[in-house]
Design an enzyme around this catalytic site. Sequence first.
Site, PDB file in Angstrom:
ATOM      1  N   GLY A  11       0.826  -1.212   0.000  1.00  0.00           N
ATOM      2  CA  GLY A  11       0.000   0.000   0.000  1.00  0.00           C
ATOM      3  C   GLY A  11       0.856   1.256   0.000  1.00  0.00           C
ATOM      4  N   ARG A  72       1.267  -4.907  -5.859  1.00  0.00           N
ATOM      5  CA  ARG A  72       1.253  -6.175  -5.143  1.00  0.00           C
ATOM      6  C   ARG A  72       1.653  -7.237  -6.164  1.00  0.00           C
ATOM      7  NH1 ARG A  72      -2.661  -3.253  -2.005  1.00  0.00           N
ATOM      8  NH2 ARG A  72      -1.731  -3.110   0.071  1.00  0.00           N
ATOM      9  N   ASP A 103       4.519  -4.871   6.501  1.00  0.00           N
ATOM     10  CA  ASP A 103       5.065  -6.153   6.957  1.00  0.00           C
ATOM     11  C   ASP A 103       5.008  -7.223   5.875  1.00  0.00           C
ATOM     12  OD1 ASP A 103       2.278  -5.844   7.511  1.00  0.00           O
ATOM     13  OD2 ASP A 103       2.337  -7.744   8.593  1.00  0.00           O
ATOM     14  N   THR A 126       3.226   2.853   5.835  1.00  0.00           N
ATOM     15  CA  THR A 126       1.810   2.467   5.790  1.00  0.00           C
ATOM     16  C   THR A 126       1.023   3.449   6.646  1.00  0.00           C
ATOM     17  OG1 THR A 126       0.148   0.842   6.483  1.00  0.00           O
ATOM     18  CG2 THR A 126       2.248   0.753   7.615  1.00  0.00           C
ATOM     19  N   ASP A 128      -1.531   2.837   8.323  1.00  0.00           N
ATOM     20  CA  ASP A 128      -2.233   2.187   9.435  1.00  0.00           C
ATOM     21  C   ASP A 128      -1.493   2.216  10.770  1.00  0.00           C
ATOM     22  OD1 ASP A 128      -4.475   1.499   7.950  1.00  0.00           O
ATOM     23  OD2 ASP A 128      -3.508  -0.288   7.161  1.00  0.00           O
ATOM     24  N   ASP A 130       0.444   0.117  12.095  1.00  0.00           N
ATOM     25  CA  ASP A 130       0.246  -1.150  12.823  1.00  0.00           C
ATOM     26  C   ASP A 130       1.436  -2.097  12.729  1.00  0.00           C
ATOM     27  OD1 ASP A 130      -0.023  -1.689  10.156  1.00  0.00           O
ATOM     28  OD2 ASP A 130      -1.795  -2.948  10.353  1.00  0.00           O
ATOM     29  N   ARG A 172      -8.533  -1.294   8.564  1.00  0.00           N
ATOM     30  CA  ARG A 172      -9.195  -2.587   8.400  1.00  0.00           C
ATOM     31  C   ARG A 172      -8.864  -3.537   9.554  1.00  0.00           C
ATOM     32  NH1 ARG A 172      -7.897  -4.550   2.696  1.00  0.00           N
ATOM     33  NH2 ARG A 172      -7.485  -2.346   2.488  1.00  0.00           N
TER      34      ARG A 172
HETATM   35  P1  ADP Z   1       2.356  -4.356   2.727  1.00  0.00           P
HETATM   36  O1  ADP Z   1       3.820  -4.409   2.448  1.00  0.00           O
HETATM   37  O2  ADP Z   1       1.821  -2.965   2.670  1.00  0.00           O
HETATM   38  O3  ADP Z   1       1.992  -5.126   3.981  1.00  0.00           O
HETATM   39  P2  ADP Z   1       1.319  -6.565   1.093  1.00  0.00           P
HETATM   40  O4  ADP Z   1       0.965  -7.402   2.273  1.00  0.00           O
HETATM   41  O5  ADP Z   1       0.355  -6.472  -0.030  1.00  0.00           O
HETATM   42  O6  ADP Z   1       1.625  -5.048   1.497  1.00  0.00           O
HETATM   43  O7  ADP Z   1       2.717  -7.109   0.539  1.00  0.00           O
HETATM   44  C1  ADP Z   1       3.340  -6.490  -0.570  1.00  0.00           C
HETATM   45  C2  ADP Z   1       4.030  -7.546  -1.418  1.00  0.00           C
HETATM   46  O8  ADP Z   1       5.016  -8.227  -0.627  1.00  0.00           O
HETATM   47  C3  ADP Z   1       3.121  -8.655  -1.920  1.00  0.00           C
HETATM   48  O9  ADP Z   1       2.431  -8.311  -3.094  1.00  0.00           O
HETATM   49  C4  ADP Z   1       4.124  -9.774  -2.182  1.00  0.00           C
HETATM   50  O10 ADP Z   1       4.802  -9.570  -3.404  1.00  0.00           O
HETATM   51  C5  ADP Z   1       5.114  -9.592  -1.047  1.00  0.00           C
HETATM   52  N1  ADP Z   1       4.740 -10.487   0.061  1.00  0.00           N
HETATM   53  C6  ADP Z   1       3.756 -10.329   0.958  1.00  0.00           C
HETATM   54  N2  ADP Z   1       3.675 -11.373   1.804  1.00  0.00           N
HETATM   55  C7  ADP Z   1       4.653 -12.231   1.414  1.00  0.00           C
HETATM   56  C8  ADP Z   1       5.088 -13.522   1.877  1.00  0.00           C
HETATM   57  N3  ADP Z   1       4.498 -14.123   2.914  1.00  0.00           N
HETATM   58  N4  ADP Z   1       6.131 -14.092   1.227  1.00  0.00           N
HETATM   59  C9  ADP Z   1       6.727 -13.498   0.179  1.00  0.00           C
HETATM   60  N5  ADP Z   1       6.347 -12.298  -0.311  1.00  0.00           N
HETATM   61  C10 ADP Z   1       5.329 -11.675   0.294  1.00  0.00           C
END
Ligand code: ADP
Length: 323
Positions: A11, A72, A103, A126, A128, A130, A172
């Site tokens: 995000g 993503r 995270d 982010t 949030d 969090d 959320r």
């Molecule tokens: P944020 O970083 O804001 O928490 P996301 O959870 O959408 O956002 O994660 C961003 C990107 O990081 C995902 O689209 C994916 O490419 C990678 N990612 C997220 N979780 C994992 C995971 N468990 N293992 C490997 N890559 C991950």
Amino acid sequence: MKRIAVLTSGGDAPGMNAAIRAVVRTAIAHQVEIYGIERGYQGLIDGAIIPMDARSVSGIIHHGGTILRTARCDAFREESGREQATRMLATHGIEGLVVIGGDGSYRGAHDLWKHSGIPCVGIPGTIDNDIGGTQYTIGFDTALNVAMEAIDRLRDTAAAHDRTFFVEVMGRHNGYIGMCSGLAGGAEEVLVPEKAFDAHALVETLRTGAARGKTSMIIVVAEGGDGGSAYDVAAKVAELSEFKDSRVAVIGHLQRGGTPTAFDRILASRMGVVAVKSLLDGASGVMIASENNVMVQRPFEETWTSRNLFDPDMLQVIHTLGV
Ligand code: ADP
């Protein structure tokens, strides 16, 4: 280390550009070549890797969004995707990576680091707030101020018409924005995901307020609460009580965009500097965190094994002051 890269992932959050600027210029100050990777891990897999210089980041500190764009990327969750990413980094001679994101992005960075051996350092971005391990994330303060200003504006019209407003803010999985914007905006009640929704208690709060002479009230609803959306909460209150002529406002994505606050720009700039210095000092698998206004390193694991939670006493403060 002679060449590093930076990307934004997950995000977007206001202040990410200030972080990119800080990373780029700190690298240059240390005679390290710096590359930008577009659209997060997707761009890394696709090879969207561009050289950056001091002028690449001119005039961006005050812009929301991210000049590198974000995405993503499901392919990066697979070993084959990370293998392709490793090849791309090797092809471009990149020896270290700064990941600006949440995270989820750190889980990816952690796996990439373990897979490729290429050091990765994170910067928390982010709205949030969090992410475990840091008291503040880049973008939260801006989103909070947008939500607060929206509440201020709604209060004017609520007061003019003797109306109750249900204001939905982002959050959320946690109520940080809701709780802080509710306190800063003088809301009568804040509904957050961390606390079970009690429709009868909310009606009592509204009735108590009315009995004390309040002619308009503001209820902040964080989007992830178990009472549903602000529309759902307003409908439930109308069903149970005499408060049938309320209004609902959903602030939505307005909270993600716009000019970052001074707080977020300063936080992002400080974190960007420390991230690059940490990488050059040999750190890896860590996120730069703000702890009592000092920038420190936290292991990636801490960002998903713990959460940054607000002090539940803050809800009591809102109730005490909302009489
Ligand atoms: P944020 O970083 O804001 O928490 P996301 O959870 O959408 O956002 O994660 C961003 C990107 O990081 C995902 O689209 C994916 O490419 C990678 N990612 C997220 N979780 C994992 C995971 N468990 N293992 C490997 N890559 C991950």
